[in-house]
Enzyme design. Structure first.
Site, PDB file in Angstrom:
ATOM      1  N   HIS A  77       0.933  -0.920  -0.270  1.00  0.00           N
ATOM      2  CA  HIS A  77       0.104  -0.267   0.135  1.00  0.00           C
ATOM      3  C   HIS A  77       0.881   1.403   0.017  1.00  0.00           C
ATOM      4  O   HIS A  77       0.614   2.550   0.236  1.00  0.00           O
ATOM      5  CB  HIS A  77      -0.691   0.376   1.167  1.00  0.00           C
ATOM      6  CG  HIS A  77      -1.608  -1.206   1.678  1.00  0.00           C
ATOM      7  ND1 HIS A  77      -1.886  -2.502   2.335  1.00  0.00           N
ATOM      8  CD2 HIS A  77      -2.822  -1.346  -0.011  1.00  0.00           C
ATOM      9  CE1 HIS A  77      -2.529  -3.067   1.993  1.00  0.00           C
ATOM     10  NE2 HIS A  77      -3.667  -2.754   0.518  1.00  0.00           N
ATOM     11  N   GLU A 130      -2.756   3.083   1.943  1.00  0.00           N
ATOM     12  CA  GLU A 130      -2.349   3.513   0.362  1.00  0.00           C
ATOM     13  C   GLU A 130      -3.075   6.056   1.051  1.00  0.00           C
ATOM     14  O   GLU A 130      -1.690   5.967   0.522  1.00  0.00           O
ATOM     15  CB  GLU A 130      -3.955   3.272   0.083  1.00  0.00           C
ATOM     16  CG  GLU A 130      -3.880   4.199  -1.474  1.00  0.00           C
ATOM     17  CD  GLU A 130      -4.696   3.616  -2.654  1.00  0.00           C
ATOM     18  OE1 GLU A 130      -4.678   2.312  -2.596  1.00  0.00           O
ATOM     19  OE2 GLU A 130      -5.055   4.622  -2.985  1.00  0.00           O
ATOM     20  N   THR A 166      -7.603   4.046  -4.693  1.00  0.00           N
ATOM     21  CA  THR A 166      -7.707   3.299  -6.022  1.00  0.00           C
ATOM     22  C   THR A 166      -8.572   1.836  -5.989  1.00  0.00           C
ATOM     23  O   THR A 166      -8.622   1.261  -7.121  1.00  0.00           O
ATOM     24  CB  THR A 166      -6.619   2.192  -6.007  1.00  0.00           C
ATOM     25  OG1 THR A 166      -5.788   1.478  -5.018  1.00  0.00           O
ATOM     26  CG2 THR A 166      -5.012   2.877  -6.088  1.00  0.00           C
ATOM     27  N   ASN A 225     -10.903  -3.157  -1.116  1.00  0.00           N
ATOM     28  CA  ASN A 225     -11.480  -3.387  -2.266  1.00  0.00           C
ATOM     29  C   ASN A 225     -12.549  -4.802  -1.922  1.00  0.00           C
ATOM     30  O   ASN A 225     -13.093  -4.637  -3.108  1.00  0.00           O
ATOM     31  CB  ASN A 225     -10.510  -3.553  -3.108  1.00  0.00           C
ATOM     32  CG  ASN A 225      -9.336  -5.088  -3.455  1.00  0.00           C
ATOM     33  OD1 ASN A 225      -9.718  -5.585  -3.731  1.00  0.00           O
ATOM     34  ND2 ASN A 225      -8.446  -5.128  -2.140  1.00  0.00           N
ATOM     35  N   SER A 268      -6.657  -8.747  -3.403  1.00  0.00           N
ATOM     36  CA  SER A 268      -5.888  -9.512  -2.829  1.00  0.00           C
ATOM     37  C   SER A 268      -5.984 -11.202  -2.206  1.00  0.00           C
ATOM     38  O   SER A 268      -5.480 -11.566  -1.064  1.00  0.00           O
ATOM     39  CB  SER A 268      -5.316  -8.935  -1.132  1.00  0.00           C
ATOM     40  OG  SER A 268      -6.391  -7.819  -0.326  1.00  0.00           O
TER      41      SER A 268
HETATM   42  S1  SF4 Z   1      -5.099  -3.171  -6.456  1.00  0.00           S
HETATM   43 FE1  SF4 Z   1      -3.412  -4.023  -7.098  1.00  0.00          FE
HETATM   44  S2  SF4 Z   1      -3.133  -3.252  -9.068  1.00  0.00           S
HETATM   45 FE2  SF4 Z   1      -4.852  -1.852  -8.095  1.00  0.00          FE
HETATM   46  S3  SF4 Z   1      -3.057  -0.370  -6.427  1.00  0.00           S
HETATM   47 FE3  SF4 Z   1      -3.917  -2.184  -5.050  1.00  0.00          FE
HETATM   48  S4  SF4 Z   1      -2.451  -3.486  -4.992  1.00  0.00           S
HETATM   49 FE4  SF4 Z   1      -2.038  -2.018  -7.622  1.00  0.00          FE
END
Ligand code: SF4
Length: 311
Positions: A77, A130, A166, A225, A268
């Site tokens: 991150h 991040e 992201t 995510n 991940s």
């Molecule tokens: S999800 Fe994967 S490709 Fe996207 S920023 Fe995070 S580590 Fe990088």
């Protein structure tokens, strides 16, 4: 009559190149990692089992020196700029497992926009690693994650650009950008800095959740995510979306009155963990299980699944 369950894997699911690259660096260098390498307990646990020490994320550098640690790994991150500088000053070598999307693209965008006279607003969770790192690559970046935080932004700025974490959903980014334009900066420029793997996985989960009877989303609860994938799925299946970080969480009741079951997984989530989930479904479901794969254009393809297959 024997019941049949069709289990459909999202067209994009599991480990992205950024996470895989970070794992490769950790396994190659085998030096202590400054925090969980990625937000997946299985990956972090596997690295620990290999004897690689996992330290606190923002370990005091003096204590590293006292323990004689001369080399460390920075997590996927990213890490604040000033801590990297301090590591250099203390003579502690670091191997940078920060995802290239952040290193080359996001940090680059912040620097380029600032050089062009813009104020940069990052739309993202201020407590997420991040964002804690990314904001330090600008001289005066702002971070917002809610309308209340937008209300507190300075008035009267002329050149302002919004970028995003992201892993955020497009919907959240757009909603907050619209709010910023209406309340603060009518000429706000907005650049969607979600990475491609995240965009693909969000699109894949949304496409599936629209028509299947239930969804299982696989990945760590700390993973931004993965959590966002579960939220996307909940929009269509509020009672039938199950976020699991281990196959042991899956319950046979989840399959009642379900003919089509979708599986999504965060960036991940190792492919082996998706496979363990498929195996668990096979073990628990009393009837026939057919494994399918969603294609990018929404077609559903038959796939063979045997527990010993390598992904
Ligand atoms: S999800 Fe994967 S490709 Fe996207 S920023 Fe995070 S580590 Fe990088």
């Amino acid at each position: 009559m024997e019941q049949t369950l069709e289990v459909i894997l999202a067209h994009s699911a599991g480990t992205c190149f950024g996470v895989q690259g970070a794992i490769d660096i950790a396994e190659n260098k085998r030096t202590p990692i400054l925090g969980p390498l990625v937000h997946n307990p299985k990956i972090v646990g596997d690295l620990a089992k290999q004897g690689i020490p996992i330290l606190e994320r923002y370990t005091d550098l003096e204590s590293l020196k006292k323990e004689g640690i001369k080399e460390v790994i920075i997590t996927a991150h990213g890490y604040p700029k000033e801590i990297k500088q301090s590591l250099n000053e203390q003579g502690i070598k670091y191997h940078d497992a920060t995802c290239p999307v952040l290193l080359k693209w996001v940090y680059g965008k912040i620097e380029t926009f600032e050089a062009d006279g813009y104020h940069v607003v990052i739309v993202g969770n201020p407590k997420h690693a991040e964002i804690i790192a990314s904001r330090t690559y600008g001289k005066n970046t702002h971070v917002v994650y809610s309308e209340e935080e937008i209300d507190k932004l300075p008035e009267g700025l002329e050149k302002v650009v919004a970028i995003c974490q992201t892993t955020i959903t497009r919907e959240k980014f757009e909603t907050l950008v619209d709010y910023m334009r209406s309340k603060k900066y009518p000429h706000l420029k907005a650049v969607d800095t979600r990475c491609k793997p995240v965009k693909n996985q969000q699109e894949a989960v949304e496409m599936l959740a629209k028509w299947v009877d239930a969804m299982i989303i696989v990945g760590g609860f700390d993973s931004s995510n993965t959590t966002n994938l579960a939220k996307l799925s909940q929009k269509y299946l509020p009672e039938k979306t199950y976020h699991v970080d281990s196959p042991a969480m899956i319950q046979s009741e989840w399959f009642e009155n379900v003919r089509h079951l979708g599986i999504g997984a965060g960036t991940s989530t190792p492919k082996s963990q998706i496979k363990e989930v498929q195996q668990k479904i096979l073990d628990l479901f009393p009837g026939k299980v057919l494994f399918r794969q969603e294609s990018k254009d929404g077609e559903i393809l038959d796939v063979d699944f045997t527990p010993d297959d390598e992904f």
